[in-house]
Every structure is written in structure tokens, then in C-alpha cells.
Design an enzyme around this catalytic site. Structure first.
Site, mmCIF file in Angstrom:
data_model
loop_
_atom_site.group_PDB
_atom_site.id
_atom_site.type_symbol
_atom_site.label_atom_id
_atom_site.label_comp_id
_atom_site.label_asym_id
_atom_site.label_seq_id
_atom_site.Cartn_x
_atom_site.Cartn_y
_atom_site.Cartn_z
ATOM 1 N N ASN A 62 0.833 -1.213 0.000
ATOM 2 C CA ASN A 62 0.000 0.000 0.000
ATOM 3 C C ASN A 62 0.862 1.255 0.000
ATOM 4 O O ASN A 62 1.925 1.303 0.617
ATOM 5 C CB ASN A 62 -1.008 -0.004 1.162
ATOM 6 C CG ASN A 62 -0.384 -0.092 2.533
ATOM 7 O OD1 ASN A 62 0.651 -0.703 2.716
ATOM 8 N ND2 ASN A 62 -1.023 0.527 3.506
ATOM 9 N N CYS A 73 -4.245 0.675 -2.328
ATOM 10 C CA CYS A 73 -4.073 -0.540 -1.526
ATOM 11 C C CYS A 73 -2.993 -1.441 -2.134
ATOM 12 O O CYS A 73 -2.690 -1.366 -3.336
ATOM 13 C CB CYS A 73 -5.369 -1.337 -1.488
ATOM 14 S SG CYS A 73 -6.713 -0.557 -0.593
ATOM 15 N N GLU A 75 -3.181 -4.646 -2.729
ATOM 16 C CA GLU A 75 -3.703 -5.602 -3.722
ATOM 17 C C GLU A 75 -3.733 -4.991 -5.114
ATOM 18 O O GLU A 75 -3.317 -5.604 -6.105
ATOM 19 C CB GLU A 75 -5.128 -6.046 -3.346
ATOM 20 C CG GLU A 75 -5.220 -6.793 -2.045
ATOM 21 C CD GLU A 75 -5.500 -5.887 -0.849
ATOM 22 O OE1 GLU A 75 -4.909 -4.779 -0.791
ATOM 23 O OE2 GLU A 75 -6.281 -6.279 0.015
ATOM 24 N N CYS A 112 -10.532 -4.519 0.613
ATOM 25 C CA CYS A 112 -11.638 -3.564 0.474
ATOM 26 C C CYS A 112 -12.450 -3.889 -0.780
ATOM 27 O O CYS A 112 -12.033 -4.683 -1.631
ATOM 28 C CB CYS A 112 -11.099 -2.133 0.418
ATOM 29 S SG CYS A 112 -10.368 -1.696 -1.167
ATOM 30 N N CYS A 115 -10.718 -3.331 -4.199
ATOM 31 C CA CYS A 115 -9.742 -4.373 -4.562
ATOM 32 C C CYS A 115 -10.451 -5.652 -4.991
ATOM 33 O O CYS A 115 -10.010 -6.340 -5.914
ATOM 34 C CB CYS A 115 -8.798 -4.647 -3.393
ATOM 35 S SG CYS A 115 -7.638 -3.285 -3.112
HETATM 36 N N1 THU Z 1 -5.231 -1.409 2.761
HETATM 37 C C1 THU Z 1 -4.695 -2.266 1.859
HETATM 38 O O1 THU Z 1 -3.642 -2.010 1.268
HETATM 39 N N2 THU Z 1 -5.338 -3.436 1.631
HETATM 40 C C2 THU Z 1 -6.395 -3.877 2.348
HETATM 41 O O2 THU Z 1 -6.861 -4.991 2.134
HETATM 42 C C3 THU Z 1 -6.988 -3.025 3.374
HETATM 43 C C4 THU Z 1 -6.479 -1.633 3.443
HETATM 44 C C5 THU Z 1 -4.500 -0.180 3.055
HETATM 45 C C6 THU Z 1 -5.101 1.105 2.580
HETATM 46 C C7 THU Z 1 -4.486 2.083 3.543
HETATM 47 O O3 THU Z 1 -3.193 2.441 3.082
HETATM 48 C C8 THU Z 1 -4.336 1.311 4.820
HETATM 49 O O4 THU Z 1 -4.382 -0.059 4.448
HETATM 50 C C9 THU Z 1 -5.391 1.602 5.868
HETATM 51 O O5 THU Z 1 -6.646 1.426 5.358
#
Ligand code: THU
Length: 157
Positions: A62, A73, A75, A112, A115
Site C-alpha cells: 500500500n 491498496c 492488492e 476492500c 480491490c
Molecule cells: N489497505 C490495503 O492495502 N489493503 C487492504 O486490504 C486493506 C487496506 C490499506 C489502505 C491504507 O493504506 C491502509 O491499508 C489503511 O486502510
């Protein structure tokens, strides 16, 4: 009128050692990818790894930004990178892991909605199920396909 029930099946593993070899390697790649996370705002560090049909593994993490919506994110970072570099191959599987304060989160981080939608797109493009591995320190969940996480997928343009 008919009542309909949706059943979602997934597997739970207690440790990386319970996974089959290629899943274990992908899970480990997702954990390693956490190192690339840039999350000064949430301090929630996420890594993801995508295995392509030729066996190549692409990773992402992320990336946050002071203008919050500009971040991405782990993913989607991994999937977009994979598609940009090896779009000719199918995405077979994606693994996700998260850490806080340098410690792998005990419970799996669940992707999320955005994703999940992107996973759905690339699963549809590939024409075969893309499995999803959500890697926690205390347990690992494995879903056989993206619709297990995103029922009633929108793909009908
Ligand atoms: N985030 C991800 O990279 N993947 C997920 O599955 C959940 C959330 C990141 C987005 C943000 O940078 C941080 O986690 C907090 O939400």
C-alpha cells in the site's frame, strides 16, 4: 417469492506450514512485500503477491498520500503492476498480509471492495478462478475464487 441462501466455503489454516508449497511461497512473498509499504498516515502496512499462470510472482504494497484518496491498496498495486508487466498471463492467485508496528497482524486483513472488484475483473479476463489467500499470523484463510469474497460480481458492461 423464494428465499435464497448464499453459502461461502473457505479453508482455514493455522500456519504457513499447513499450506501447499506454491501457496506458502505466495504467502511468504506477500509478507515480504510489506517492506515496500508506505503508510505514514494509517500505520497499517499491507503487502500483496500475485502468482501468474507462468509461475511469475509480482508483489505490491500500500502507498499512501497526504491527499488520502490518492493512495492505493497493496492488492491493486500488485495487480496493476502484474497486469502492466505480464498481462498476457492469467492471474491464478493473490495473497495479502498486513502488519502493524512491524508485527504481522494475527487476523487476516480482508480486501476492500475496490480491490475485490479489481480481482473480479482480472479473474474474468483470465477465464479461470483466481484463489485468494488472506494471511494472518494466527490463521490463514483461502478462498477458491473471487466470488467467494464478492458475490454477484458486476462484470456486465
Ligand atoms: N489497505 C490495503 O492495502 N489493503 C487492504 O486490504 C486493506 C487496506 C490499506 C489502505 C491504507 O493504506 C491502509 O491499508 C489503511 O486502510
Amino acid at each position: 417469492m423464494a428465499n435464497k441462501v448464499l453459502k461461502i466455503e473457505y479453508e482455514e489454516f493455522a500456519s504457513l506450514d499447513e499450506l501447499e508449497a506454491q501457496d506458502k511461497a505466495l504467502a511468504e512473498a506477500a509478507i515480504e512485500a510489506i517492506k515496500g509499504s508506505y503508510a505514514p498516515y494509517s500505520k497499517f502496512n499491507v503487502g500483496a503477491a500475485v502468482r501468474m499462470s507462468d509461475g511469475t510472482i509480482f508483489t505490491g504494497a500500500n502507498q499512501e498520500n497526504a491527499a488520502y484518496p490518492s493512495g492505493l491498496c497493496a492488492e491493486r498495486t500488485a495487480m496493476f503492476y502484474a497486469h502492466a508487466h505480464n498481462g498476457g498471463e492469467r492471474m491464478c492467485s493473490i495473497a495479502v498480509a498486513a502488519s502493524q508496528n512491524g508485527v504481522l497482524c494475527a487476523s487476516p486483513a480482508t480486501p476492500c471492495g475496490d480491490c475485490r472488484q479489481v480481482m473480479a475483473e482480472f479473474q474474468t479476463e483470465g477465464g479461470k478462478p483466481m484463489s485468494v489467500l488472506l494471511v494472518g499470523g494466527a490463521k490463514i484463510w483461502k478462498y477458491p475464487n473471487v466470488e467467494s469474497l464478492l458475490p454477484f460480481i458486476f462484470d456486465s458492461l
